[in-house]
Design an enzyme around this catalytic site. Structure first.
Site, mmCIF file in Angstrom:
data_model
loop_
_atom_site.group_PDB
_atom_site.id
_atom_site.type_symbol
_atom_site.label_atom_id
_atom_site.label_comp_id
_atom_site.label_asym_id
_atom_site.label_seq_id
_atom_site.Cartn_x
_atom_site.Cartn_y
_atom_site.Cartn_z
ATOM 1 N N ASP A 103 0.591 -1.021 -0.030
ATOM 2 C CA ASP A 103 -0.227 -0.039 0.177
ATOM 3 C C ASP A 103 1.259 1.406 -0.538
ATOM 4 O O ASP A 103 2.103 0.964 -0.057
ATOM 5 C CB ASP A 103 -0.822 0.172 1.511
ATOM 6 C CG ASP A 103 -2.614 1.011 0.807
ATOM 7 O OD1 ASP A 103 -2.860 0.612 1.982
ATOM 8 O OD2 ASP A 103 -1.802 1.600 0.092
HETATM 9 C C1 GLC Z 1 -5.095 4.397 -0.016
HETATM 10 C C2 GLC Z 1 -5.503 2.486 -0.343
HETATM 11 C C3 GLC Z 1 -5.094 1.812 -1.148
HETATM 12 C C4 GLC Z 1 -5.168 2.529 -2.781
HETATM 13 C C5 GLC Z 1 -3.732 3.015 -2.688
HETATM 14 C C6 GLC Z 1 -3.721 3.972 -3.929
HETATM 15 O O1 GLC Z 1 -4.371 4.309 1.055
HETATM 16 O O2 GLC Z 1 -5.107 2.713 1.066
HETATM 17 O O3 GLC Z 1 -6.207 0.859 -1.606
HETATM 18 O O4 GLC Z 1 -4.912 1.430 -3.811
HETATM 19 O O5 GLC Z 1 -3.999 4.168 -1.106
HETATM 20 O O6 GLC Z 1 -4.382 4.800 -3.960
#
Ligand code: GLC
Length: 736
Positions: free
Chosen positions: A257
């Site tokens: 993430d």
């Molecule tokens: C965020 C979210 C994830 C998302 C990523 C990119 O922190 O937790 O679900 O896909 O960043 O935006």
């Protein structure tokens, strides 16, 4: 630009045929590509070149960057390379219902179509990897992202995420199942340390991820922000190597993430994969211009063998080969914002709506009889598509409930008024916004009106539509990424206003509750007609009207148990929930499993949902089950009403002979049946011996004991229509 990858004739002719190569062909292409890369070029496959990109692969069929985009219900507009702001003008994409709505359809066909729409819209946008589906199980109704996930049951989530992923990947786009794993709250998601026993992990929190890997062949997995037993999920050997690779044979790549990676060498040695972060942050870590490249430096220092980097890079190249990105194989054409996609958004939304109550048969409404309609609740005309953190979308349009009612009733006066409740949201400063660029409303006060004003308007109307529930945003009672709701109940002023309005006993009062998660209500006994919807995307208003006026016979079923009070929930009674260190003491007693064990009757049970017609269910017979083959149940479903409708046959298993502790019942299979009035069809549902297994912690494997099992067939977890016993001859263990 390096010379293109010279591929063997056999492999080339395979590529010409289709992009989604079979695994061996893709692995072969990936290996050939890898063999031509330098160490630094390999590491460029393992870290973002921008917020949503990976650097071009030398020798690949394209010199374009591999591009990612969120998320589970739309394709997010393009982000700037170095940050979270959007590139202007922002692209527009269809916003489908949220996954919590899709879960309420209990329909694998809608899951497939949902994935196909997103795959097609990714291809049209030049997006190679979709950052969805999110499949985290609802452990607490407070979690700010329950609206983005598939509910409380592992079987429902597993059976819906597979067609979703296959739908996305059928367009030669990599799906990314997330957030792996134990990310069941947003409270302190970036630091909280989660602890769970192995049986609960394997029986509740892993099945959807396992199905994504083993049944859908998902090409990417996003690790979560939290720690698992003291080790970051992004570098946790047990989950990343022990489970993903060794037990499940995952061939794709892991992506963190954003900002979820904490080390370089340790992560690489423990199953780590692609490090992603906001562009400017990742640039400071990996910068081709300055030569900064922690992973290559770790190799050069002898901390990480080249073979490990090869294994990691090969996984990224495998996904790139599978989608045709690497080899130039023909990829499926995409399209976006088509009438077909808009139709799917509307119909999936309508079929996700759950009719909780319909006393006095108030629904469906007769549009011709409606001359003066009062809609109460400003949320009925507040657009939500552009909210929700990383799940936000930029849509060509958004139809609110109020707009849809106005369009639907051109002959009537449709008026919108706020609640007679002064609801003040605490100020939330921008620092609370998540890194994912969530918009932070600084709203402090809801519009409101006096009770007398509202009463007078209501009494003058022939129909009262009350729209309540939550909204998307990062303030205390809102739902969104990065924060949990601070309380289960709606603000007390809103509760009070609901009682006031319902105490007026207006003869045609319809209550619609929109939320992605259960919300505390104290007034439902006073509501004759009560619909529950989740966030339905850009066709929300039309979808709700289609159900209100009977164009669609409601067939949604709750995918989350609706407790009466937060205190009734397993987490409130025996789990821990805080911002530092949580243990899932409730174990596998999640949702209805808990209510069965505790005997606490919920407000509405898991799987509940009424329609404008009625159905009978009868077990015709059970075939199979000998020598380890699955049991096949034949269930006759009859539409005993006067309208065409759909019913969801739900099959639960109970364990009267259990030699270990087991839940009173667990969902094992479901099927949706579409019936004309008076029609009967036979639904066939299969339960394998593996489906009946529990996780044997001593043998570290799934196990089905010999003995008698009970199958319960019903229209909800609390509405069992028939049951039967089946016998398993021998105890069996399953590799996974
Ligand atoms: C965020 C979210 C994830 C998302 C990523 C990119 O922190 O937790 O679900 O896909 O960043 O935006």
């Amino acid at each position: 630009m390096k010379k293109p990858i010279l591929l063997s004739a056999t492999v080339l002719c395979a590529f010409a045929a289709q992009a989604m190569l079979d695994d061996d062909e893709a692995l072969s292409a990936a290996r050939e590509a890898l063999s031509r890369l330098t160490l630094r070029e390999k590491t460029m496959l393992l870290a973002g070149s921008g917020t949503m990109t990976l650097a071009p692969v030398p020798g690949a069929a394209t010199d374009r960057e591999w591009t990612m985009s969120d998320s589970s219900s739309t394709v997010r507009a393009s982000l700037e390379r170095w940050g979270w702001s959007y590139v202007e003008p922002q692209e527009e994409n269809t916003k489908l219902p949220s996954l919590s709505a899709l879960a309420q359809t209990w329909d694998v066909e809608w899951a497939r179509k949902h994935g196909e729409v997103l795959g097609a819209e990714c291809r049209d946008r030049g997006v190679d990897q979709l950052l969805g589906p999110g499949v985290n199980i609802m452990r607490t109704p407070l979690c700010g992202r329950n609206w983005e996930y598939l509910g409380e049951d592992p079987v429902l989530a597993a059976k819906l995420c597979v067609p979703f992923i296959k739908g996305v990947q059928s367009y030669d786009v990599a799906a990314t199942v997330k957030h792996f794993c134990l990310n069941n709250q947003e409270l302190a998601r970036g630091s909280v340390d989660t602890h769970v026993d192995d049986r609960t992990l394997n029986e509740i929190y892993l099945p959807a991820f396992r199905a994504a890997v083993k049944e859908a062949g998902v090409l990417a997995i996003m690790t979560s922000y939290n720690k698992i037993d003291g080790v970051w999920a992004s570098e946790n050997k047990y989950t990343q190597k022990g489970i993903l690779r060794d037990r499940w044979g995952f061939k794709g790549f892991v992506v963190t993430d954003w900002g979820g990676q904490h080390t370089t060498a340790f992560a690489a040695m423990n199953g780590g994969g692609v490090e992603m972060h906001r562009g400017d942050r990742i640039r400071r870590i990996y910068n081709p211009k300055t030569g900064a490249c922690p992973l290559a430096e770790a190799v050069e220092r002898g901390e990480v063998p080249v073979s490990t980097v090869d294994e990691m890079a090969l996984r990224t190249l495998f996904a790139m080969a599978k989608t045709g990105f690497l080899t130039g194989a023909k990829r499926k054409r995409g399209e976006r914002n088509t009438p077909e996609h808009q139709r799917i958004a509307r119909e999936e939304g309508a079929e996700s709506i759950v009719l909780l109550k319909n006393d006095r048969g108030l629904l469906p409404l007769d549009a011709k009889a409606m001359k003066k309609v009062l809609v109460v609740g400003m949320l009925a005309d507040e657009k939500q598509c552009r909210k929700g953190g990383s799940a936000e979308g930029n849509t060509p349009y958004e139809v609110t409930l109020f707009a849809a009612l106005t369009n639907r009733l051109p002959h009537a006066e449709v008026k919108l008024m706020p609640f007679c409740a002064k609801t003040v949201h605490a100020e939330t400063d921008a620092t609370n916004a998540t890194e994912a660029g969530a918009h932070v409303e600084m709203k402090t006060e809801e519009a409101y009106c006096s009770e007398d004003e509202l009463h007078a308007a209501a009494m003058a109307a022939d129909t009262l539509v009350v729209f309540t529930g939550t909204e998307l945003g990062v303030q205390e009672n809102m739902e969104s990424e990065g924060r949990d709701r601070v309380e289960f109940d709606l603000p007390s002023q809103l509760q009070k206003a609901m009682h006031t309005i319902l105490d007026w006993r207006h003869p045609r009062t319809i209550v619609i509750s929109r939320s992605g998660t259960p919300v505390g209500y104290t007034w439902t006994d006073k509501a004759d007609a009560l619909l529950k919807t989740s966030y339905l995307g850009m066709e929300e208003g039309n979808a709700i009207c289609d159900v209100l006026f009977g164009d669609v016979n409601p067939c949604g079923k709750l995918a989350q148990t609706w407790p009466r009070r937060y205190e009734d929930t397993a987490v409130a009674q025996c789990g821990t929930y805080n911002a530092t260190n949580i243990t899932y003491n409730e174990r596998f007693y999640v949702g209805y499993r808990w209510h069965d064990k505790s005997g606490i009757v919920p407000l509405f049970p898991f799987g509940h949902g009424l329609g404008y017609t009625t159905f009978n269910m009868e077990l015709e017979g059970i075939d199979g089950g000998r020598g380890g083959e699955p049991f096949t149940l034949r269930v006759a479903v009859e539409n005993t009403g006067s309208r065409r409708g759909k019913e969801v046959v739900q099959v639960y298993a109970a364990y009267p002979d259990a030699k270990v502790e087991r839940c009173a019942k667990e969902l094992k299979a479901f099927a949706k049946v579409d019936l004309a009035p008076g029609e009967t069809k036979t639904a066939k549902l299969s339960i394998s011996l593996r489906d009946l297994a529990y996780w044997d912690e001593f043998n570290h494997s799934f196990r089905t004991d010999a003995g008698e099992y009970e199958v319960l067939i019903g229209a909800s977890s609390a509405d069992i229509r028939c049951k039967a016993r089946v016998k398993v001859d021998d105890t069996r263990f399953f590799a996974d």
